[in-house]
Design an enzyme around this catalytic site. Structure first.
Site, PDB file in Angstrom:
ATOM      1  N   LYS A  13       0.648  -1.287  -0.585  1.00  0.00           N
ATOM      2  CA  LYS A  13      -0.001  -0.191   0.269  1.00  0.00           C
ATOM      3  C   LYS A  13       0.828   1.406   0.184  1.00  0.00           C
ATOM      4  O   LYS A  13       0.826   2.417  -0.538  1.00  0.00           O
ATOM      5  CB  LYS A  13      -0.903   0.291   1.113  1.00  0.00           C
ATOM      6  CG  LYS A  13      -2.312  -1.081   1.641  1.00  0.00           C
ATOM      7  CD  LYS A  13      -3.124  -0.864   2.293  1.00  0.00           C
ATOM      8  CE  LYS A  13      -2.204  -1.147   4.170  1.00  0.00           C
ATOM      9  NZ  LYS A  13      -1.672  -2.316   3.842  1.00  0.00           N
ATOM     10  N   ARG A  88      -9.385   1.453   8.661  1.00  0.00           N
ATOM     11  CA  ARG A  88      -8.670   0.471   8.727  1.00  0.00           C
ATOM     12  C   ARG A  88     -10.409  -0.381   9.615  1.00  0.00           C
ATOM     13  O   ARG A  88      -9.955  -1.759  10.257  1.00  0.00           O
ATOM     14  CB  ARG A  88      -7.874   0.215   9.976  1.00  0.00           C
ATOM     15  CG  ARG A  88      -6.555  -0.359   9.463  1.00  0.00           C
ATOM     16  CD  ARG A  88      -5.400  -0.306  10.056  1.00  0.00           C
ATOM     17  NE  ARG A  88      -4.359  -0.850   9.978  1.00  0.00           N
ATOM     18  CZ  ARG A  88      -3.354  -0.437   8.795  1.00  0.00           C
ATOM     19  NH1 ARG A  88      -3.318   0.752   8.870  1.00  0.00           N
ATOM     20  NH2 ARG A  88      -2.310  -1.667   8.914  1.00  0.00           N
ATOM     21  N   ARG A 127      12.151  -5.779   4.684  1.00  0.00           N
ATOM     22  CA  ARG A 127      11.452  -4.682   4.358  1.00  0.00           C
ATOM     23  C   ARG A 127      12.750  -3.516   5.497  1.00  0.00           C
ATOM     24  O   ARG A 127      13.256  -4.159   6.180  1.00  0.00           O
ATOM     25  CB  ARG A 127      10.228  -4.334   4.972  1.00  0.00           C
ATOM     26  CG  ARG A 127      10.184  -2.612   5.005  1.00  0.00           C
ATOM     27  CD  ARG A 127       8.726  -2.118   4.825  1.00  0.00           C
ATOM     28  NE  ARG A 127       7.581  -2.786   6.092  1.00  0.00           N
ATOM     29  CZ  ARG A 127       6.797  -2.251   6.142  1.00  0.00           C
ATOM     30  NH1 ARG A 127       5.838  -1.728   5.344  1.00  0.00           N
ATOM     31  NH2 ARG A 127       5.948  -3.075   6.866  1.00  0.00           N
ATOM     32  N   ARG A 160      11.303  -2.559  10.998  1.00  0.00           N
ATOM     33  CA  ARG A 160      10.544  -1.451  11.672  1.00  0.00           C
ATOM     34  C   ARG A 160      10.340  -2.980  12.774  1.00  0.00           C
ATOM     35  O   ARG A 160      10.031  -4.266  12.291  1.00  0.00           O
ATOM     36  CB  ARG A 160       9.171  -1.113  10.374  1.00  0.00           C
ATOM     37  CG  ARG A 160       8.760   0.178  10.623  1.00  0.00           C
ATOM     38  CD  ARG A 160       7.810   0.496   9.616  1.00  0.00           C
ATOM     39  NE  ARG A 160       6.541  -0.577   9.908  1.00  0.00           N
ATOM     40  CZ  ARG A 160       5.485  -0.915   9.247  1.00  0.00           C
ATOM     41  NH1 ARG A 160       5.213   0.235   7.881  1.00  0.00           N
ATOM     42  NH2 ARG A 160       3.903  -1.215   9.474  1.00  0.00           N
ATOM     43  N   ARG A 171      -1.009  -8.820  12.974  1.00  0.00           N
ATOM     44  CA  ARG A 171      -1.323  -8.017  12.432  1.00  0.00           C
ATOM     45  C   ARG A 171      -1.916  -7.970  11.513  1.00  0.00           C
ATOM     46  O   ARG A 171      -2.704  -8.693  11.002  1.00  0.00           O
ATOM     47  CB  ARG A 171      -0.289  -7.514  11.367  1.00  0.00           C
ATOM     48  CG  ARG A 171       0.887  -6.203  12.748  1.00  0.00           C
ATOM     49  CD  ARG A 171       1.991  -5.782  12.535  1.00  0.00           C
ATOM     50  NE  ARG A 171       2.237  -4.863  11.161  1.00  0.00           N
ATOM     51  CZ  ARG A 171       2.858  -4.553  10.483  1.00  0.00           C
ATOM     52  NH1 ARG A 171       4.320  -5.169  10.615  1.00  0.00           N
ATOM     53  NH2 ARG A 171       3.271  -3.783   9.252  1.00  0.00           N
TER      54      ARG A 171
HETATM   55  P1  AP5 Z   1       5.130  -1.798   1.889  1.00  0.00           P
HETATM   56  O1  AP5 Z   1       4.650  -0.629   0.512  1.00  0.00           O
HETATM   57  O2  AP5 Z   1       5.733  -1.117   2.954  1.00  0.00           O
HETATM   58  O3  AP5 Z   1       3.623  -2.116   2.245  1.00  0.00           O
HETATM   59  P2  AP5 Z   1       2.274  -2.232   3.039  1.00  0.00           P
HETATM   60  O4  AP5 Z   1       0.447  -2.053   2.807  1.00  0.00           O
HETATM   61  O5  AP5 Z   1       2.816   0.634   3.084  1.00  0.00           O
HETATM   62  O6  AP5 Z   1       2.847  -2.129   4.601  1.00  0.00           O
HETATM   63  P3  AP5 Z   1       2.408  -1.981   6.118  1.00  0.00           P
HETATM   64  O7  AP5 Z   1       3.016  -2.983   6.868  1.00  0.00           O
HETATM   65  O8  AP5 Z   1       3.274  -0.335   6.027  1.00  0.00           O
HETATM   66  O9  AP5 Z   1       0.959  -1.590   6.786  1.00  0.00           O
HETATM   67  P4  AP5 Z   1       0.199  -1.773   7.493  1.00  0.00           P
HETATM   68  O10 AP5 Z   1      -0.623  -1.945   7.124  1.00  0.00           O
HETATM   69  O11 AP5 Z   1       0.308  -2.964   8.258  1.00  0.00           O
HETATM   70  O12 AP5 Z   1       0.985  -0.985   8.233  1.00  0.00           O
HETATM   71  P5  AP5 Z   1       0.639   1.089   8.895  1.00  0.00           P
HETATM   72  O13 AP5 Z   1       2.111   1.589   8.482  1.00  0.00           O
HETATM   73  O14 AP5 Z   1      -0.247   1.859   8.044  1.00  0.00           O
HETATM   74  O15 AP5 Z   1       5.518  -2.505   1.150  1.00  0.00           O
HETATM   75  C1  AP5 Z   1       6.093  -3.957   2.414  1.00  0.00           C
HETATM   76  C2  AP5 Z   1       7.311  -4.863   1.795  1.00  0.00           C
HETATM   77  O16 AP5 Z   1       7.460  -4.983   0.781  1.00  0.00           O
HETATM   78  C3  AP5 Z   1       8.652  -3.255   1.329  1.00  0.00           C
HETATM   79  O17 AP5 Z   1       9.759  -3.560   1.525  1.00  0.00           O
HETATM   80  C4  AP5 Z   1       7.876  -3.464   0.495  1.00  0.00           C
HETATM   81  O18 AP5 Z   1       9.490  -2.783  -0.716  1.00  0.00           O
HETATM   82  C5  AP5 Z   1       8.515  -4.434  -0.563  1.00  0.00           C
HETATM   83  N1  AP5 Z   1       7.003  -4.637  -2.007  1.00  0.00           N
HETATM   84  C6  AP5 Z   1       6.027  -3.558  -2.165  1.00  0.00           C
HETATM   85  N2  AP5 Z   1       5.635  -4.004  -3.415  1.00  0.00           N
HETATM   86  C7  AP5 Z   1       6.465  -4.616  -3.761  1.00  0.00           C
HETATM   87  C8  AP5 Z   1       5.767  -6.158  -4.574  1.00  0.00           C
HETATM   88  N3  AP5 Z   1       4.180  -5.950  -5.985  1.00  0.00           N
HETATM   89  N4  AP5 Z   1       6.923  -7.191  -5.144  1.00  0.00           N
HETATM   90  C9  AP5 Z   1       8.223  -7.481  -4.020  1.00  0.00           C
HETATM   91  N5  AP5 Z   1       8.309  -6.294  -2.958  1.00  0.00           N
HETATM   92  C10 AP5 Z   1       7.254  -5.296  -2.972  1.00  0.00           C
HETATM   93  O19 AP5 Z   1       0.583   0.417  10.303  1.00  0.00           O
HETATM   94  C11 AP5 Z   1       1.637   0.757  11.614  1.00  0.00           C
HETATM   95  C12 AP5 Z   1       0.128   0.048  12.184  1.00  0.00           C
HETATM   96  O20 AP5 Z   1      -0.022   1.142  12.561  1.00  0.00           O
HETATM   97  C13 AP5 Z   1      -1.314  -1.001  12.347  1.00  0.00           C
HETATM   98  O21 AP5 Z   1      -0.463  -1.949  13.146  1.00  0.00           O
HETATM   99  C14 AP5 Z   1      -1.232   0.056  13.759  1.00  0.00           C
HETATM  100  O22 AP5 Z   1      -0.715  -0.004  15.038  1.00  0.00           O
HETATM  101  C15 AP5 Z   1      -1.553   1.609  13.716  1.00  0.00           C
HETATM  102  N6  AP5 Z   1      -1.911   1.780  12.642  1.00  0.00           N
HETATM  103  C16 AP5 Z   1      -1.539   2.506  11.390  1.00  0.00           C
HETATM  104  N7  AP5 Z   1      -3.735   3.138  11.084  1.00  0.00           N
HETATM  105  C17 AP5 Z   1      -4.442   2.708  11.427  1.00  0.00           C
HETATM  106  C18 AP5 Z   1      -5.725   3.168  11.450  1.00  0.00           C
HETATM  107  N8  AP5 Z   1      -6.277   3.442  10.454  1.00  0.00           N
HETATM  108  N9  AP5 Z   1      -6.489   2.610  13.007  1.00  0.00           N
HETATM  109  C19 AP5 Z   1      -6.042   1.780  13.902  1.00  0.00           C
HETATM  110  N10 AP5 Z   1      -3.944   1.998  13.798  1.00  0.00           N
HETATM  111  C20 AP5 Z   1      -3.839   2.542  12.818  1.00  0.00           C
HETATM  112 MG    MG Z   2       2.849   1.637   4.837  1.00  0.00          MG
END
Ligand code: AP5
Ligand code: MG
Length: 214
Positions: A13, A88, A127, A160, A171
């Protein structure tokens, strides 16, 4: 244009949202990035969020909704935005719809980046994120030019805290229970577009721009 990125943790994402933001000239708003910046700066919000994030749990809805409503007031949101990691939960989606409807607005697209669970743990352990500017890399699929250094600003790259395999599994579990139902929620509004997120990053982006247009 108002876009929501849906998909499991690690589906890509953030990677795609940054590319969308740059192509369409709209801000990339990641609630996860906002929380991580607050943790780094030791704010009260950051301290609260950290206790949930470290366990792979969701931060309570009211904290997230207040934060995002505040972010929408910034001038850069006038042309729209790409939301990454919000909403979410169903209550978050309802809060967003209510806030938009109050101004006669709505979400245009919910892009669902689909990647099976088997691929996720592998992606997360590879990552690396920049401690300074937040740029994201993968040690195999998107390696930095110099190992463990950011291409953009030269700062150190780290794993991370919540990317350790045991936290990633929680997660994923939280995703299936609390976030996946949003696919149905937005499907009812007719705005879900499913993308095969297992393809390489440029192909995923090409599929997304084919939907969003030029
Ligand atoms: P990446 O693009 O980093 O993936 P992502 O979908 O952004 O994954 P996240 O881990 O950031 O998502 P998340 O939803 O768990 O975390 P968030 O920060 O939102 O890609 C992942 C890896 O794969 C990278 O190394 C990339 O290079 C690689 N990659 C990408 N595309 C690829 C491809 N096509 N092929 C191969 N490799 C690829 O949230 C973290 C925490 O914050 C949550 O757990 C929660 O506690 C809190 N939080 C955040 N938002 C909320 C909310 N709205 N409500 C409640 N809690 C929240
Ligand atoms: Mg992300």
């Amino acid at each position: 244009m108002k876009i929501i990125m849906l998909g499991a943790p690690g589906a890509g994402k953030g990677t795609q949202a940054k590319m969308i933001a740059s192509k369409y000239g709209i801000p990339h708003i990641s609630t996860g990035d906002i929380f991580r910046a607050n943790i780094k700066n030791g704010t009260e919000l950051g301290n609260k969020a950290k206790t949930y994030m470290d366990k792979g749990e969701l931060v309570p809805d009211e904290l997230v909704v207040d934060l995002i409503m505040d972010r929408f007031k910034a001038d850069d949101c006038v042309k729209g935005y790409v939301l990454d990691g919000f909403p979410r939960t169903i209550p978050q989606a309802e809060a967003l719809d209510r806030a938009l409807a109050a101004n006669g607005e709505k979400v245009d697209f919910a892009i669902n980046v689909d990647v099976p669970d088997e691929n996720i743990v592998n992606r997360m352990s590879g990552r690396r994120a920049c401690v300074n500017c937040g740029a994201t890399y993968h040690i195999v699929f998107n390696a930095p030019k110099t190992a463990d250094k950011c291409d953009h600003c030269g700062a150190d790259l780290i794993l991370r805290d919540d990317d350790k395999p045991e936290t990633v599994l929680n997660r994923l579990d939280v995703y299936h229970k609390q976030t996946q139902p949003l696919i149905d929620y937005y499907d009812k509004a007719g705005i879900v577009r499913n993308i095969d997120g297992t393809q390489d990053m440029d192909k995923v982006f090409a599929d997304i721009t084919a939907i969003l247009g030029d």
